[in-house]
Scaffold this active site. Sequence first.
Site, short mmCIF file in Angstrom:
data_model
loop_
_atom_site.label_atom_id
_atom_site.label_comp_id
_atom_site.label_asym_id
_atom_site.label_seq_id
_atom_site.Cartn_x
_atom_site.Cartn_y
_atom_site.Cartn_z
N TYR A 62 0.85 -1.19 0.00
CA TYR A 62 0.00 0.00 0.00
C TYR A 62 0.89 1.24 0.00
O TYR A 62 1.53 1.55 1.00
CB TYR A 62 -0.92 0.03 1.21
CG TYR A 62 -2.02 -1.01 1.22
CD1 TYR A 62 -2.22 -1.87 0.14
CD2 TYR A 62 -2.88 -1.15 2.30
CE1 TYR A 62 -3.22 -2.82 0.15
CE2 TYR A 62 -3.90 -2.09 2.32
CZ TYR A 62 -4.06 -2.92 1.24
OH TYR A 62 -5.07 -3.86 1.26
N LEU A 222 -22.44 1.36 -3.46
CA LEU A 222 -23.61 1.13 -2.62
C LEU A 222 -23.96 2.32 -1.73
O LEU A 222 -25.00 2.33 -1.09
CB LEU A 222 -23.40 -0.12 -1.75
CG LEU A 222 -23.48 -1.44 -2.52
CD1 LEU A 222 -22.91 -2.58 -1.70
CD2 LEU A 222 -24.92 -1.73 -2.93
#
Length: 337
Positions: A62, A222
């Site tokens: 990351y 969502l």
Amino acid sequence: MELRQLGRTGLRVSRIGLGTLNWARAGGEQAGGPDSREQNAADQLKTFWEAGGTLVDTADVYGDGEAEYLLGRLLDGLVARRDLVIATKAGSVPDPERRVDCSRGHLLAALDASLARLGTDHVDLWQVHAFDPYTPLEETLHALDTAVASGRARYAGVTGFCGWQLAKAATWQLAAPGRTPLAGAQLEYSLLQRGLEREVLPAALDLGVGLLPSSPLGRGVLTGKYRQPGPPPAGSRGASERMAGFVAPYLDEAAGRIVDAVATAADGLALPPLQVALAWVRDRPGVVAPLVGARTAQQLAAALSVEGLSLPEEIRAALDDVSAPVHHYPDHDWSEL
């Protein structure tokens, strides 16, 4: 925040986890220089800890290690190390010729480098980041045993394994005394992505492996932010040139019907759509802790406010129905199809 056992182990983690992928992104979603990124990370970690969160998930790739480095800088000065369950991963490599290296040598060297960046002598959960078809699985798993036996990791898990890979790995670890049982498996899981229910979930339930869903909000779709016609909202993944392709698979007509159902349920409950979507995946069988990767502390706080929410049975059933994955033989017995 309620705590849950991770698989068949004694490790307890908060039932919402904090993902750190966004902490080290340059451009797109994570704007600003190093100082602003560190402040954003600090704000998120403080918000998470104050809400009772314990599980913080990161990886050595990351930001090429920057996310681990940022987390390490915040330990003790902001949040005590003992208050967190730190999970990291190793095995993904920035090599176009070989994207995964889960050889024993690479994994153990990567773990040592992660510990140095984190500024700690151990991680609570160390995960193989992907399945490596070029390394014998028993060699990869032996690296997990070595890490736990040496005290550098307390528990072990895997990420992105399909059903047969998870079943083989977990069974191997249970086959002989002294091997480290797999505690957790991290995979994408949401109302927009229920593929793991076909084979991964049955394997995990049978073998005592806890699920840690990534992208529980369907890569942000969502939340309902993409429902309106026109260009994606400024600052969203969909508006980022680098990340638009990541969101695109969840912007088709089928996904739209699921998002509309979530929005309808949210309206009826007087709640934001993200709370409905997150509560649904958090309370699925086998799930231990969805991992929320927010861009800001404000977004994270909105997700953490789901703690007191339990969806009514009729809402869960309606969402189950509208998002149900298609099962074919041999996923289900032929007589059930």
